[in-house]
Write a protein that holds these residues in place. Sequence first.
Motif, short mmCIF file in Angstrom:
data_model
loop_
_atom_site.label_atom_id
_atom_site.label_comp_id
_atom_site.label_asym_id
_atom_site.label_seq_id
_atom_site.Cartn_x
_atom_site.Cartn_y
_atom_site.Cartn_z
N GLU A 183 1.03 -1.22 0.01
CA GLU A 183 -0.02 0.06 0.18
C GLU A 183 1.05 1.15 -0.09
N MET A 184 2.02 1.28 0.62
CA MET A 184 3.08 2.39 0.72
C MET A 184 4.20 1.86 -0.19
N VAL A 185 4.52 2.59 -1.33
CA VAL A 185 5.71 2.53 -2.10
C VAL A 185 6.94 2.40 -1.40
N PHE A 186 6.97 3.51 -0.68
CA PHE A 186 8.25 3.64 0.35
C PHE A 186 7.79 4.01 1.75
N LEU B 174 6.14 -2.64 5.84
CA LEU B 174 7.16 -2.05 5.02
C LEU B 174 6.97 -2.94 3.60
N ASN B 175 7.55 -2.19 2.50
CA ASN B 175 7.30 -2.68 1.26
C ASN B 175 8.45 -3.57 0.99
N GLU B 176 8.36 -4.84 0.59
CA GLU B 176 9.51 -5.63 0.19
C GLU B 176 10.20 -5.37 -0.96
N GLY B 177 9.32 -4.77 -2.01
CA GLY B 177 10.20 -4.31 -3.14
C GLY B 177 11.03 -5.42 -3.98
N TRP C 178 13.37 -3.27 1.78
CA TRP C 178 12.81 -3.44 3.20
C TRP C 178 13.62 -2.71 4.12
N SER C 179 15.15 -2.83 4.14
CA SER C 179 16.03 -2.46 5.03
C SER C 179 16.38 -1.05 4.95
N LEU C 180 16.17 -0.41 3.74
CA LEU C 180 16.47 0.97 3.44
C LEU C 180 15.32 1.70 4.26
N GLN C 181 14.18 1.22 4.10
CA GLN C 181 12.99 1.86 4.85
C GLN C 181 13.35 1.82 6.64
N LYS D 53 15.38 2.39 -7.57
CA LYS D 53 15.28 3.77 -8.06
C LYS D 53 14.47 4.48 -7.29
N ILE D 54 13.25 3.93 -6.57
CA ILE D 54 12.35 4.61 -5.81
C ILE D 54 13.04 4.94 -4.73
N ALA D 55 13.63 4.03 -4.04
CA ALA D 55 14.48 4.45 -2.77
C ALA D 55 15.38 5.64 -3.05
#
Length: 277
Positions: A156-159, A167-170, A176-179, A241-243
Amino acid sequence: PESQTLWNELQCRDKLRQPLQQQQQQLEPLCSDTYQQEFRNESKRRIDELYNMYEGQRCVLVANGPSLNKMKWDWQDKFNVIMGMNKIYLGFERYNITKMNLYGACNPLVVEQSRDELWGTATQLSEMDKFIRDTPELFPCNTTNKRLHYTPSTGEMVFSTDPKLGLNEGWTVTYWSLQVLWWVGCSKVYIIGMDHNFQQTGPPNQLQNMVGADPNHFDPSYFQGNNWHLADLAKTTHHYKIANDFFLEHGRKIYDATPGGKCDIFEKVDWETALYE
């Protein structure tokens, strides 16, 4: 021992895991709904305490690629935040990792295969705040390890900027950890071990059993004899790229300090220059 062959011959990993397995056998397999809710409430309180705890600081995120074996590890005292992921515990002895204080795991196969290490108290993992995918079916009731944070996996949340909401797994534990590192306030993140290069045959995300030594991680036994999901580098790259954009838009920065890494999203820096600064 320095030699992987000697490590295997001496059965080092089995000997290190034995006290964890003995401890795990004493734990109940399941919890009541009431206990689980109490545990989650305590976890949310602890996560709130971590908010911006390391605001403005440099951080290291340790991925698990073979390039970790090319590095020295005497830089750890220069950082207050070092976050590990997945089966990094296989490298605790190998690299003399002593300063790691955050941890992330979201792939259900990795979480299940790491159960002894995650829920036990016999390794330094017990002293880290661990953000793992919500897996109540694996959670033992009477564990004394209180630094586990069951985090919902959400798209639901892109980041996500709040781990309590999910948390988004991506398609990668690195995203996940960057978030998590965003939540604790890191202004500069140096990623090491992100080789972004996999020897695999089959469609992305396919479930396979790793036959023989694992060529894709720092330890040949990483997935050896276990199931794993084939990497999806296209979706991983999309989320990187999103992160990267999110950090830049808010005045923060992610650097790729992986020696020989194939990812082309984050600004490249020499690992020795960055980590020994």
